[in-house]
Design a protein around this motif. Structure first.
Motif, PDB file in Angstrom:
ATOM      1  N   VAL A   1      14.751  -5.081 -62.921  1.00 29.99           N
ATOM      2  CA  VAL A   1      15.476  -4.887 -61.411  1.00 29.99           C
ATOM      3  C   VAL A   1      16.535  -4.018 -61.221  1.00 29.99           C
ATOM      4  CG1 VAL A   1      16.333  -6.647 -59.647  1.00 29.99           C
ATOM      5  CG2 VAL A   1      14.595  -7.532 -61.426  1.00 29.99           C
ATOM      6  N   GLY A   2      16.540  -3.176 -60.247  1.00 24.51           N
ATOM      7  CA  GLY A   2      17.267  -2.091 -59.861  1.00 24.51           C
ATOM      8  C   GLY A   2      18.590  -2.622 -58.982  1.00 24.51           C
ATOM      9  N   TYR A   3      19.308  -1.683 -58.419  1.00 21.80           N
ATOM     10  CA  TYR A   3      20.330  -1.961 -57.522  1.00 21.80           C
ATOM     11  C   TYR A   3      19.774  -2.400 -56.040  1.00 21.80           C
ATOM     12  CZ  TYR A   3      24.943  -1.701 -55.522  1.00 21.80           C
ATOM     13  OH  TYR A   3      26.383  -1.835 -54.807  1.00 21.80           O
ATOM     14  N   ASN A   4      20.289  -3.651 -55.885  1.00 19.82           N
ATOM     15  CA  ASN A   4      19.730  -4.360 -54.387  1.00 19.82           C
ATOM     16  C   ASN A   4      21.024  -4.796 -53.657  1.00 19.82           C
ATOM     17  OD1 ASN A   4      16.636  -4.913 -54.840  1.00 19.82           O
ATOM     18  ND2 ASN A   4      17.474  -5.168 -56.849  1.00 19.82           N
ATOM     19  N   SER A  21       9.020  -6.522 -51.699  1.00 21.88           N
ATOM     20  CA  SER A  21       9.371  -8.014 -51.287  1.00 21.88           C
ATOM     21  C   SER A  21      10.764  -7.777 -51.257  1.00 21.88           C
ATOM     22  CB  SER A  21       8.949  -9.285 -52.106  1.00 21.88           C
ATOM     23  OG  SER A  21       7.565  -9.304 -51.892  1.00 21.88           O
ATOM     24  N   ASP A  22      11.441  -6.438 -50.964  1.00 18.36           N
ATOM     25  CA  ASP A  22      12.723  -6.124 -50.445  1.00 18.36           C
ATOM     26  C   ASP A  22      13.669  -6.109 -51.991  1.00 18.36           C
ATOM     27  OD1 ASP A  22      12.582  -5.917 -48.045  1.00 18.36           O
ATOM     28  OD2 ASP A  22      13.041  -8.035 -47.481  1.00 18.36           O
ATOM     29  N   ILE A  23      12.966  -6.137 -53.092  1.00 18.63           N
ATOM     30  CA  ILE A  23      13.550  -5.988 -54.487  1.00 18.63           C
ATOM     31  C   ILE A  23      13.254  -4.564 -55.106  1.00 18.63           C
ATOM     32  CG2 ILE A  23      14.001  -7.007 -56.755  1.00 18.63           C
ATOM     33  CD1 ILE A  23      13.044  -9.590 -55.834  1.00 18.63           C
ATOM     34  N   ASN A  24      14.290  -3.882 -55.503  1.00 20.20           N
ATOM     35  CA  ASN A  24      14.120  -2.492 -56.162  1.00 20.20           C
ATOM     36  C   ASN A  24      13.900  -2.823 -57.638  1.00 20.20           C
ATOM     37  OD1 ASN A  24      14.707  -0.697 -53.646  1.00 20.20           O
ATOM     38  ND2 ASN A  24      16.766  -1.649 -53.601  1.00 20.20           N
ATOM     39  N   TYR A  25      12.802  -2.044 -58.079  1.00 20.24           N
ATOM     40  CA  TYR A  25      12.768  -1.831 -59.435  1.00 20.24           C
ATOM     41  C   TYR A  25      12.736  -0.721 -59.981  1.00 20.24           C
ATOM     42  CZ  TYR A  25      10.718  -6.803 -58.508  1.00 20.24           C
ATOM     43  OH  TYR A  25      10.548  -7.890 -57.934  1.00 20.24           O
ATOM     44  N   ILE A  26      13.049  -0.281 -61.082  1.00 19.52           N
ATOM     45  CA  ILE A  26      13.068   0.618 -61.759  1.00 19.52           C
ATOM     46  C   ILE A  26      12.197   0.656 -63.118  1.00 19.52           C
ATOM     47  CG2 ILE A  26      14.567   2.306 -63.226  1.00 19.52           C
ATOM     48  CD1 ILE A  26      17.182   1.119 -61.795  1.00 19.52           C
TER      49      ILE A  26
END
Length: 176
Positions: free
Chosen positions: A143-146, A129-134
């Protein structure tokens, strides 16, 4: 498709940067397939970079002379790159590759220049859903850099990727 372009050398970076697999602009979603020449050349304080599987081309001196100490990739087969892409960091940066692929990366004429290649059993990053996760453990993510998200963001308690449920346990510094 989209390309990650040049970042200004005086920009201050911190912690991990996840290059997104997709970006949206004016309600159109583009797949990130290329990292442009000098895109992250010599950034300050950029410790970790995570490159998604969608990237099939890394140009010129994309990370040359940077302070990166960790590069994570998820390709089972190394993509072709020239030796200037990571010039100056092969001796001290660690390259994280998928489990079972270390020998392939070590045998590659350019990726094999990394003196420290480590296999990881975990997927290193993903986007939902357009959110980057590490991925931080087999059951947790942060939650990574977005960089490209605009407007309100709702961060769920958990997220599922490739059938694996992860608890969201943190938000990285400068995630948004």
């Amino acid at each position: 498709t989209a390309e990650v372009g040049m970042w200004h050398n005086n920009r201050v970076y911190a912690n991990a940067r996840v290059i997104p697999s997709t970006v949206s602009n004016e309600n159109v979603t583009y797949t990130v397939t290329r990292i442009g020449d000098n895109a992250f050349k010599c950034p300050n304080l950029l410790a970790t970079i995570i490159i998604p599987n969608t990237v099939t081309n890394i140009s010129g001196s994309a990370f040359s002379g940077s302070n990166i100490n960790s590069i994570s990739v998820n390709w089972d087969t190394p993509i072709p790159i020239n030796e200037n892409v990571f010039y100056g960091i092969y001796t001290y940066a660690t390259l994280y590759v998928p489990k079972g692929t270390k020998a392939v990366y070590e045998a590659h004429p350019v990726w094999g220049k990394f003196e420290n290649i480590i296999e990881s059993a975990l997927p290193l990053n993903f986007t939902v859903s357009d959110i980057n996760y590490i991925v931080t453990s087999p059951t947790t993510v942060s939650v990574g850099y977005n960089l490209f998200i605009k407007g309100d963001v709702v961060i769920p308690n958990s997220v599922t990727n490739t059938g694996i449920a992860y608890a969201i346990t943190g938000i990285n510094y400068k995630a948004f």
